[in-house]
Structure formats: C-alpha cells, structure tokens
Write an enzyme that holds these catalytic residues in place. Structure first.
Site, PDB file in Angstrom:
ATOM      1  N   GLY A 210       0.836  -1.207   0.000  1.00  0.00           N
ATOM      2  CA  GLY A 210       0.000   0.000   0.000  1.00  0.00           C
ATOM      3  C   GLY A 210       0.866   1.250   0.000  1.00  0.00           C
ATOM      4  CG  ASN A 211      -0.150   4.634  -1.532  1.00  0.00           C
ATOM      5  OD1 ASN A 211      -0.879   5.445  -0.997  1.00  0.00           O
ATOM      6  ND2 ASN A 211      -0.489   3.980  -2.654  1.00  0.00           N
ATOM      7  CE1 TYR A 212       3.642   5.174   5.743  1.00  0.00           C
ATOM      8  CE2 TYR A 212       5.200   5.832   4.031  1.00  0.00           C
ATOM      9  CZ  TYR A 212       4.917   5.142   5.203  1.00  0.00           C
ATOM     10  OH  TYR A 212       5.887   4.424   5.827  1.00  0.00           O
ATOM     11  CB  SER A 213      -2.788   7.907  -0.421  1.00  0.00           C
ATOM     12  OG  SER A 213      -3.973   8.620  -0.649  1.00  0.00           O
ATOM     13  CB  ALA A 278      -1.846   7.390  -3.958  1.00  0.00           C
TER      14      ALA A 278
END
Ligand code: C5P
Length: 404
Positions: A210-213, A278
């Site tokens: 995943g990512n920090y969005s 994102a």
C-alpha cells in the site's frame, strides 16, 4: 454563507432534544438564512420561546391567534414564506399526526399547507423509535417526500442507549445545505467521478502493498463538488475518513483492479473525472491463499497495475473532462506535462514532495495547475479544502466552454 437569503421555518415539538434547537437555529442564521420558529404548545415546556426568538431574531409563533389582540397567525403565509421547513426534534406524536393529516396545532397546519420541502429530525426513546407504528409513520412521511434526517445511536434521556438521539444541529444544517446545493448549486445536474485514497494490493490473506495516501485531498474535492450541487461518485481506496454530504455516493474498493472496474462503470455517464487516488503501480503476480510462513529471504514478483486515469483518458468523449494529480519529487514540470499528455487529461494538479506541507497525510497542499493549452497557475500553500476550491473553479471554467 451557503444559506444566504433562504427562508427557513423551524418547527419545534415537545421532546427533550428541543434543548438543541436553539443551536440549530444559530447554525442556520450563521449560514445566512432568515429563520422563523413555530412551536407546539408542549415544546414550550422544553425550550423557551424567548430563547428561540432571540437566536432566530424573529417572534415565535405557537397559537393560531394572539388572545390579547386577536391577531391571526396564518399557517398558510408561514408555509408559503418558507423555502424549507425543518421539524427538529420531531416526536413520535407529531410524526403520527403528520402521517394522518391531523391539524390540531399551528405546527401541523403549517405542515399541511407547506409547499416547500419538509425535513424531520426524529428524536425519541429507542423503543418508541422501533415500534411498528412509528416505523410505518416515518415510512409514510418519507414516501410523501419528507426528508427524514435519521436519528443517531447513543445515550438517550431515559438512560437507555440505542437509536433515537436527534442528529446533531450541525449535521441537520448540513443536510439542508446539501438540499439547496442540489437544487440551486452551480454544478446542479452535473455528475463527477472522483477517485481517492491508496490501493491495497494483496500479498496473502494478512499482508498487502500500500502507500501513505490519506484520501484527504480526494474527499475534500468530493465535498466541494457536492456543495456546488454536483452528484459525486467517489471511488475510494481504504481510508480512515468518511464523506459527509448526501450528494456523494461512496464506493469502497481495495485494489487497483477493483478501482478500475468501478471507475469505468461510473465514468460513462459522468461529465468529468478527477483522479486523486494514489494507485499502486504494481501488484503481486499471485496472491498466496494461506499466510506466507517465515523461512528466510523471499521475493515477490510484481506485475504492472492498470493505469486508471489513462484508461478513462482513452474512453473520454469531447464532452467529458479529466483531471489528475502529479505528485513529483524531481523535474516536476516536465513530468507533469508528460502525464497530462500521456493520460489525455484536460488539466493536471502538480504537487511536489519537495514543498513543505504538500502531499500525503497533511491537511495542507501547495499545487500548480497546468492546463492542456499550457496555462500554468501556481497557488500558495493552502488547506486541502481551499485547494479543492481552486481545482473545482478550474473544472467549472473548463466545463463552461463545453456545450452540454
Ligand atoms: O503516473 P502517475 O501515477 O504519477 O499519475 C498520477 C495520476 O494518475 C493521478 O491522477 C492518479 O490518480 C492517476 N493514476 C491512475 N491509475 C494508476 C496510476 C495513476 O489513475 N494506476
């Protein structure tokens, strides 16, 4: 001042939640509305006419006529004066009478003669709330076009806990605001798709890439669109925030593939799409069915995810507008121009991680908007809600050049 110049008639019935009605009246006044209040005789036991007259800046009406001078309080003129009639709290008794056309007080005669949209915010004890009679009365009112502002779950005046608390005044005011936006807003009748948040790409049943969005930018854009009357389809990856406006249809997804499917299905009848998600660029080639056990180093083979913005860019008709984001760390302008072209966008919002206060997880952003024709507008650091205003102003300007 989203309710500037609107005439709002507030109806107060005899329930303990009436202690919150003065706050509701202030919420309306603060948003620029002119407010009048009609009370049932019982409501006066819970909140004083003096309080409501003071906050609404208008005398309160309770009786059909003033016994001192015989002056008639006309329910018909109240009903035609109002742009919206908001009954809060709405007791089980008043809703039962409304559903059956009983007209034994001024609040009810006004309801029967009101030509505007009527809102009711029920408030009562949980057992009264779930009684089949109440359920049926609410359903009848809903079928007749009354906008029911659902009661909330929580602690009740009886000491019991359950569904029956009147919605908070700010939320009631927001509902009414959303109604006027749908009716009169600059984007009424328009439909816009927004993608937001990160995507999660499964590795095994318990792990993902995943990512920090945070989704904050996309949700702010969706709220701004909704406040101007657009109906919004918000395809959202996993985030911790939620949408407030009723004009937003939130469709939750997890992976890029799911986001692509929902976005494609919605885009066909949208006037525009704003791609803020994102999206993970890669996903594991295979998802393990069982949790992967620890046994030294191991590697995951990744495959490219679909580019949702580019796919919609290929589907786009001349009447549709697509905007996207470019979050860059270097060679910002060139990269943003490249994406704008490659994805067939009409404008792109550039934000640089090199700028303090910009990008993921913050409540602020600093952007430059680049349009297809080369027009480039840099903006100062602002809250994400204010950045959303700049973006939707750009969208509206471009939309106005396209014939619907
Ligand atoms: O190519 P890049 O990921 O930097 O492009 C960013 C823009 O493209 C954003 O608007 C983002 O929402 C969109 N995008 C997308 N699908 C992807 C990757 C990016 O819609 N797979």
């Amino acid at each position: 001042m989203q309710l500037k110049g609107k005439h709002i008639l507030v109806g107060v019935t005899g329930g303990i939640a009436a202690y919150k009605t003065p706050i509701l009246v202030r919420e309306f006044v603060r948003r620029g509305a002119e407010v009048k209040v009609v009370m049932t005789p019982m409501a006066k036991q819970f909140v004083t006419p003096l309080t409501l007259a003071t906050v609404s800046k208008n005398p309160i009406v309770v009786d059909f006529f003033d016994p001192e001078n015989g002056q008639w309080n006309s329910h018909v003129s109240l009903g035609t004066w109002a742009d919206a009639y908001v009954i809060a709290p709405a007791t089980a008794n008043t809703m039962a009478k409304m559903a059956n056309g009983v007209a034994d007080n001024l609040l009810l005669t006004t309801y029967l003669s009101a030509r505007c949209t009527v809102f009711a915010a029920p408030a009562m004890d949980l057992d009264m709330m779930r009684h089949p009679a109440t359920v049926k009365n609410i359903e009848t009112l809903r079928e007749r076009g009354v906008e029911i502002i659902e009661a909330e779950d929580g602690e009740l005046a009886s000491g019991l806990s359950g569904k029956g608390r009147m919605a908070e005044p700010a939320d009631i005011a927001f509902c009414v605001e959303s109604y006027f936006a749908r009716r009169d807003g600059s984007l009424k009748g328009r439909k816009v798709l927004v993608t937001a948040g990160p995507t999660y790409e499964k590795i095994d049943p318990v792990r993902f890439i995943g990512n920090y969005s945070s989704g904050k930018m996309g949700y702010a854009i969706a709220e701004e669109l909704a406040s101007r009357g657009a109906s919004v389809v918000l395809v959202s990856g996993p985030v911790k925030i939620s949408a407030r406006s009723q004009n937003i249809d939130v469709q939750k997804v997890e992976s890029a593939k799911q986001m692509l499917d929902k976005a494609k299905a919605a885009f066909a009848d949208c006037d525009a799409a704003i791609m803020t998600a994102a999206v993970a660029d890669f996903a594991p080639a295979d998802v393990a069915e069982q949790k992967i056990k620890r046994h030294g180093d191991f590697s995951i083979q990744l495959v490219a995810n679909p580019d949702i913005a580019a796919e919609l860019g290929r589907m786009k008709s001349e009447k549709q507008i697509i905007a996207g984001f470019a979050l860059e760390t270097n060679d910002e302008m060139n990269n943003a121009h490249g994406k704008l072209e490659k994805k067939n966008m009409d404008f792109i919002v550039l934000n640089s991680l090199a700028d303090k206060g910009a990008g993921f997880m913050t409540d602020t952003n600093k952007v430059t908007i680049i349009e297809k024709n080369g027009t480039t507008t840099p903006y100062p650091l602002k809250s994400k809600a204010d950045v959303a205003i700049d973006i939707i102003d750009t969208l509206e300007r471009l939309m106005s050049t396209i014939q619907k």
